[in-house]
Design a protein around this motif. Structure first.
Motif, PDB file in Angstrom:
ATOM      1  N   GLU A   9       0.836  -1.210   0.000  1.00  0.00           N
ATOM      2  CA  GLU A   9       0.000   0.000   0.000  1.00  0.00           C
ATOM      3  C   GLU A   9       0.868   1.256   0.000  1.00  0.00           C
ATOM      4  O   GLU A   9       0.630   2.201  -0.753  1.00  0.00           O
ATOM      5  CB  GLU A   9      -0.938  -0.014   1.221  1.00  0.00           C
ATOM      6  N   VAL A  10       1.906   1.248   0.830  1.00  0.00           N
ATOM      7  CA  VAL A  10       2.818   2.401   0.880  1.00  0.00           C
ATOM      8  C   VAL A  10       3.578   2.524  -0.451  1.00  0.00           C
ATOM      9  O   VAL A  10       3.704   3.621  -1.010  1.00  0.00           O
ATOM     10  CB  VAL A  10       3.808   2.283   2.063  1.00  0.00           C
ATOM     11  N   LEU A  11       4.079   1.406  -0.972  1.00  0.00           N
ATOM     12  CA  LEU A  11       4.831   1.451  -2.231  1.00  0.00           C
ATOM     13  C   LEU A  11       3.956   1.935  -3.387  1.00  0.00           C
ATOM     14  O   LEU A  11       4.428   2.671  -4.264  1.00  0.00           O
ATOM     15  CB  LEU A  11       5.413   0.070  -2.559  1.00  0.00           C
ATOM     16  N   GLU A  12       2.706   1.530  -3.376  1.00  0.00           N
ATOM     17  CA  GLU A  12       1.774   1.975  -4.424  1.00  0.00           C
ATOM     18  C   GLU A  12       1.623   3.497  -4.386  1.00  0.00           C
ATOM     19  O   GLU A  12       1.595   4.165  -5.430  1.00  0.00           O
ATOM     20  CB  GLU A  12       0.414   1.295  -4.228  1.00  0.00           C
ATOM     21  N   GLN A  13       1.560   4.051  -3.171  1.00  0.00           N
ATOM     22  CA  GLN A  13       1.399   5.500  -3.023  1.00  0.00           C
ATOM     23  C   GLN A  13       2.684   6.259  -3.352  1.00  0.00           C
ATOM     24  O   GLN A  13       2.646   7.392  -3.817  1.00  0.00           O
ATOM     25  CB  GLN A  13       0.953   5.827  -1.592  1.00  0.00           C
ATOM     26  N   GLU A  14       3.823   5.625  -3.098  1.00  0.00           N
ATOM     27  CA  GLU A  14       5.113   6.311  -3.253  1.00  0.00           C
ATOM     28  C   GLU A  14       5.821   5.983  -4.567  1.00  0.00           C
ATOM     29  O   GLU A  14       6.892   6.522  -4.841  1.00  0.00           O
ATOM     30  CB  GLU A  14       6.047   5.939  -2.086  1.00  0.00           C
ATOM     31  N   LYS A  15       5.253   5.076  -5.368  1.00  0.00           N
ATOM     32  CA  LYS A  15       5.973   4.588  -6.549  1.00  0.00           C
ATOM     33  C   LYS A  15       6.325   5.724  -7.495  1.00  0.00           C
ATOM     34  O   LYS A  15       5.560   6.664  -7.693  1.00  0.00           O
ATOM     35  CB  LYS A  15       5.154   3.505  -7.272  1.00  0.00           C
ATOM     36  N   SER A  16       7.522   5.604  -8.059  1.00  0.00           N
ATOM     37  CA  SER A  16       8.026   6.596  -9.019  1.00  0.00           C
ATOM     38  C   SER A  16       9.295   6.020  -9.618  1.00  0.00           C
ATOM     39  O   SER A  16       9.818   5.010  -9.151  1.00  0.00           O
ATOM     40  CB  SER A  16       8.335   7.930  -8.311  1.00  0.00           C
ATOM     41  N   ASP A  17       9.805   6.686 -10.647  1.00  0.00           N
ATOM     42  CA  ASP A  17      11.023   6.195 -11.294  1.00  0.00           C
ATOM     43  C   ASP A  17      12.219   6.218 -10.354  1.00  0.00           C
ATOM     44  O   ASP A  17      13.175   5.467 -10.552  1.00  0.00           O
ATOM     45  CB  ASP A  17      11.345   7.050 -12.537  1.00  0.00           C
ATOM     46  N   ASP A  18      12.170   7.103  -9.355  1.00  0.00           N
ATOM     47  CA  ASP A  18      13.315   7.199  -8.447  1.00  0.00           C
ATOM     48  C   ASP A  18      13.124   6.370  -7.168  1.00  0.00           C
ATOM     49  O   ASP A  18      13.886   6.510  -6.212  1.00  0.00           O
ATOM     50  CB  ASP A  18      13.635   8.663  -8.109  1.00  0.00           C
ATOM     51  N   LEU A  19      12.125   5.499  -7.154  1.00  0.00           N
ATOM     52  CA  LEU A  19      11.960   4.560  -6.041  1.00  0.00           C
ATOM     53  C   LEU A  19      12.375   3.179  -6.538  1.00  0.00           C
ATOM     54  O   LEU A  19      11.780   2.634  -7.465  1.00  0.00           O
ATOM     55  CB  LEU A  19      10.514   4.527  -5.551  1.00  0.00           C
ATOM     56  N   PHE A  20      13.415   2.619  -5.919  1.00  0.00           N
ATOM     57  CA  PHE A  20      13.927   1.310  -6.327  1.00  0.00           C
ATOM     58  C   PHE A  20      14.678   0.704  -5.144  1.00  0.00           C
ATOM     59  O   PHE A  20      14.944   1.391  -4.158  1.00  0.00           O
ATOM     60  CB  PHE A  20      14.847   1.445  -7.551  1.00  0.00           C
ATOM     61  N   GLY A  21      15.010  -0.572  -5.256  1.00  0.00           N
ATOM     62  CA  GLY A  21      15.757  -1.176  -4.171  1.00  0.00           C
ATOM     63  C   GLY A  21      15.622  -2.683  -4.111  1.00  0.00           C
ATOM     64  O   GLY A  21      15.507  -3.357  -5.133  1.00  0.00           O
ATOM     65  N   ILE A  22      15.623  -3.199  -2.872  1.00  0.00           N
ATOM     66  CA  ILE A  22      15.603  -4.644  -2.630  1.00  0.00           C
ATOM     67  C   ILE A  22      14.527  -4.977  -1.616  1.00  0.00           C
ATOM     68  O   ILE A  22      14.425  -4.333  -0.568  1.00  0.00           O
ATOM     69  CB  ILE A  22      16.968  -5.140  -2.107  1.00  0.00           C
ATOM     70  N   PHE A  23      13.747  -5.990  -1.923  1.00  0.00           N
ATOM     71  CA  PHE A  23      12.794  -6.568  -0.981  1.00  0.00           C
ATOM     72  C   PHE A  23      13.570  -7.656  -0.257  1.00  0.00           C
ATOM     73  O   PHE A  23      13.664  -8.788  -0.704  1.00  0.00           O
ATOM     74  CB  PHE A  23      11.606  -7.158  -1.754  1.00  0.00           C
TER      75      PHE A  23
END
Length: 255
Positions: free
Chosen positions: A140-154
């Protein structure tokens, strides 16, 4: 062959008796790159010390772990912010939501998670996500914050195939560790349906030791057991998987 452990708590008290020997065992086992997640401010100096002792191998993250989001979390977040402004880190992590230990702190865990995602965007850094019994809340948080500059590791991915695909859709690699070797770990049943370009290796040492060490203290050299299991599941050589996953780690961390 160079193996990258993208998530290892080398500063943990569990290693106080033999830390240098344990790290050298890993180096001898081709584990040449260690990415070190933060927990809270009490470990910062220990992390710096590790980096000083192994400058070519140890790469630090900065963040507030969700199980350490307590009444003083705003002070802790200020520490994270100050450190990020002061010097180079390679990720904001580990951050996220953990509802296994304490559900009552969900509100402030979400607040801390979101705050640190925005710090990562500000510094153009990846995030490293801790998720325990909280996939819906994290997504839910990732859906709200998603953007090209959001990336990383689960980190320590333990979800389903659908959840794996959802995590990847948010520009996340999947951190695969000892759980893939467990009989009841479940991810071994589908992980080979995920392209290796989305996978990085990790131990989460001293936790989650792979078979045949399950239940004992984990250490970075044991990542070779994870590599062997993935080699079996993907039908590729350990060398090839080490190369691909190390390249993936470079794409995430920029080093």
């Amino acid at each position: 062959m160079i193996i990258t452990d993208t998530h290892t708590h080398l500063y943990s008290e569990a290693f106080d008796g033999d830390r240098t020997e344990m790290i050298n065992r890993a180096l001898d086992a081709n584990v040449k790159r260690f990415f070190i997640p933060a927990i809270d401010s009490s470990y910062t100096e220990s992390m710096f010390q590790l980096e000083k002792e192994f400058p070519d191998n140890v790469f630090l993250m900065m963040g507030l772990h969700p199980t350490h989001v307590k009444e003083n979390f705003k002070t802790e977040l200020q520490h994270v912010e100050v450190q990020l402004a002061k010097r180079k880190f390679y990720a904001v992590g580990e951050i996220g939501i953990d509802l296994y230990w304490d559900k009552t702190t969900l509100g402030i865990q979400i607040e801390a998670f979101r705050y640190q995602i925005n710090l990562a965007k500000q510094y153009q850094l990846p995030i490293v996500i801790h998720c325990r019994e909280a996939f819906d809340e994290i997504f839910e948080v990732l859906e709200q914050e998603k953007s090209d500059d959001l990336f990383g590791i689960f980190h320590c991915f333990t979800g389903s195939l659908d959840q794996a695909k959802q995590a990847i859709s948010y520009n996340m690699k999947l951190g695969i560790g000892g759980v893939v070797t467990f009989k009841n770990g479940k991810i071994d049943q589908f992980i080979n349906q995920i392209d290796l370009k989305h996978i990085v290796l990790e131990t989460d040492s001293p936790y989650l030791a792979p078979k045949p060490y399950r239940g004992k203290r984990n250490e970075s050299s044991y990542i070779n057991r994870v590599l062997e299991k993935l080699s079996e599941l993907y039908g590729k050589s350990a060398e090839e998987i080490a190369r691909i996953t190390t390249d993936n780690s470079k794409a995430v961390f920029g080093i």
